[in-house]
Design an enzyme around this catalytic site. Structure first.
Site, PDB file in Angstrom:
ATOM      1  N   ARG A 196       6.361 -30.366  67.360  1.00  0.00           N
ATOM      2  CA  ARG A 196       6.511 -30.921  69.003  1.00  0.00           C
ATOM      3  C   ARG A 196       6.505 -32.324  69.189  1.00  0.00           C
ATOM      4  O   ARG A 196       7.536 -32.795  70.016  1.00  0.00           O
ATOM      5  CB  ARG A 196       5.207 -30.052  69.675  1.00  0.00           C
ATOM      6  N   THR A 197       5.640 -32.885  68.868  1.00  0.00           N
ATOM      7  CA  THR A 197       5.368 -34.482  69.192  1.00  0.00           C
ATOM      8  C   THR A 197       6.487 -35.401  68.623  1.00  0.00           C
ATOM      9  O   THR A 197       7.065 -36.101  69.507  1.00  0.00           O
ATOM     10  CB  THR A 197       4.058 -34.918  68.702  1.00  0.00           C
TER      11      THR A 197
ATOM     12  N   LYS B  51       4.194 -46.972  48.094  1.00  0.00           N
ATOM     13  CA  LYS B  51       3.910 -48.085  47.138  1.00  0.00           C
ATOM     14  C   LYS B  51       2.690 -49.057  47.691  1.00  0.00           C
ATOM     15  O   LYS B  51       2.449 -49.978  47.105  1.00  0.00           O
ATOM     16  CB  LYS B  51       4.973 -49.012  47.332  1.00  0.00           C
TER      17      LYS B  51
ATOM     18  N   ARG C 272       1.525 -41.272  64.698  1.00  0.00           N
ATOM     19  CA  ARG C 272       0.683 -40.209  64.194  1.00  0.00           C
ATOM     20  C   ARG C 272       0.104 -40.677  62.992  1.00  0.00           C
ATOM     21  O   ARG C 272       0.753 -40.959  62.097  1.00  0.00           O
ATOM     22  CB  ARG C 272       1.271 -39.053  64.258  1.00  0.00           C
TER      23      ARG C 272
ATOM     24  N   HIS D 190      -5.104 -37.767  71.640  1.00  0.00           N
ATOM     25  CA  HIS D 190      -3.619 -37.268  71.656  1.00  0.00           C
ATOM     26  C   HIS D 190      -2.974 -37.225  72.998  1.00  0.00           C
ATOM     27  O   HIS D 190      -2.936 -36.389  73.752  1.00  0.00           O
ATOM     28  CB  HIS D 190      -3.551 -35.721  71.008  1.00  0.00           C
TER      29      HIS D 190
HETATM   30  N1   CP Z   1       0.791 -30.230  69.918  1.00  0.00           N
HETATM   31  C1   CP Z   1       1.250 -30.799  68.742  1.00  0.00           C
HETATM   32  O1   CP Z   1       0.667 -32.221  68.772  1.00  0.00           O
HETATM   33  O2   CP Z   1       1.938 -30.419  68.219  1.00  0.00           O
HETATM   34  P1   CP Z   1       2.646 -31.007  66.749  1.00  0.00           P
HETATM   35  O3   CP Z   1       1.477 -31.110  65.773  1.00  0.00           O
HETATM   36  O4   CP Z   1       3.558 -29.891  66.291  1.00  0.00           O
HETATM   37  O5   CP Z   1       3.159 -32.416  67.033  1.00  0.00           O
END
Ligand code: CP
Length: 304
Positions: free
Chosen positions: A53-54, A82, A103, A131
């Site tokens: 999603r993100t 590396k 992320r 998040h």
């Molecule tokens: N909700 C969410 O962060 O989903 P993903 O891990 O798929 O990005």
């Protein structure tokens, strides 16, 4: 927004949140008006952990603003293998992009990375930390379905390792919201989050049973047990499969209860809820587009 980066929901004021949500509503109403807004700009995607999603909604959001994206791709095929440090990686990628989305499995990684770049950086999840862009789309979904003031919300599941929970709980302190946290004792909110909530005067209660609070709720926000964050698989097995809901569970809920989940789900929400009016989790995921478009629009338009 007051800050250049989006690292933690605790940095967001009510004014910041409403600016993003109002812009997202404008985008939802007239997406064509934003189609060339950031033509010629590039967003860098650096994902050191899996995401559907993100990653995809930031990619789509940037393209729907007229911009483009460059993606580091899987860690396995990047120079991280590396031995390149996170600081060096983001310093290099900022030369290829006008903003970065990061992320990373380590809590605090986004804070550290933001100290090495001048372009806006969005924390797209740092371990069990925060998040915040997920929170903005969660708040947008709550505002659309239940309203953000005079809200009673239950947040259930893995409150210890669930970063979406930490961000959402802190952001909700800007609103008139009663927060009920439902989890096994071993997965209660971390002490630092509980401290922040109490320090901000939030209305907070903790429960081990959903039944204790379900009939009062406007929103039930369900989360996955974050298996990948448990240091000991035996500890995961002790709580796996607890706190699942199905249509029968919801018999005592209000007819207009909104059920949310940041997704992906494993077994927390039975598919028999998907076709009910309660199910809002796919709408929630789709709201990632207007909300991330709004966030990027605001961050990329700031004087720096
Ligand atoms: N909700 C969410 O962060 O989903 P993903 O891990 O798929 O990005």
């Amino acid at each position: 927004m007051r800050q250049d980066h989006l690292i933690s929901a605790s940095h967001l004021s009510r004014e910041d949140i409403e600016a993003v949500l109002d812009r997202a509503a404008d985008i939802d109403d007239d997406p064509a008006a934003f189609r060339q807004r950031h033509a010629g700009k590039v967003l860098g995607l650096c994902f050191f952990e899996p995401s559907t999603r993100t990653r995809m909604s930031f990619d789509s959001a940037m393209k729907r603003l007229g911009g483009q994206t460059v993606d580091m791709g899987p860690v396995e095929s990047s120079s991280v293998k590396k031995g390149e440090t996170l600081a060096d990686t983001v310093r290099v990628v900022e030369g290829y992009a006008d903003a970065l989305v990061l992320r990373h499995p380590s809590e605090g990684a986004a804070t550290m990375a933001s100290e090495f770049v001048d372009v806006p950086l969005v924390n797209a999840g740092d371990g069990a930390g925060q998040h915040p862009s997920q929170t903005l789309l969660d708040l947008y979904t709550i505002r659309e379905n239940a309203g953000l003031d005079d809200l009673t919300i239950g947040i259930m599941g893995d409150l210890k390792y669930g970063r979406t929970v930490h961000s959402l709980a802190e952001a909700l302190t800007n609103f008139d919201a009663s927060q009920h946290f439902v989890s096994p004792e071993s997965l209660r909110l971390p002490r630092n989050v509980r401290y922040d909530l109490h320090a901000s005067g939030a209305q907070v209660r903790e429960h081990t049973e959903l039944d204790e609070v379900l009939p009062e709720l406007d929103v039930l926000y369900v989360t996955r047990i974050q298996r990948e964050r448990f240091p000991d698989e035996n500890e995961y097995r002790k709580v796996a499969g607890q706190y699942q809901i199905d249509s029968e569970t919801l018999e005592s809920a209000a007819d207009d209860l909104t059920v949310m989940h940041p997704l992906p789900r494993v077994d927390e929400i039975s598919p028999d809820i998907d076709d009910t009016d309660h199910a809002t989790y796919f709408e929630q995921a789709h709201n990632g587009i207007p909300v991330r478009m709004a966030l990027l629009d605001i961050l990329l338009s700031q004087d720096r």
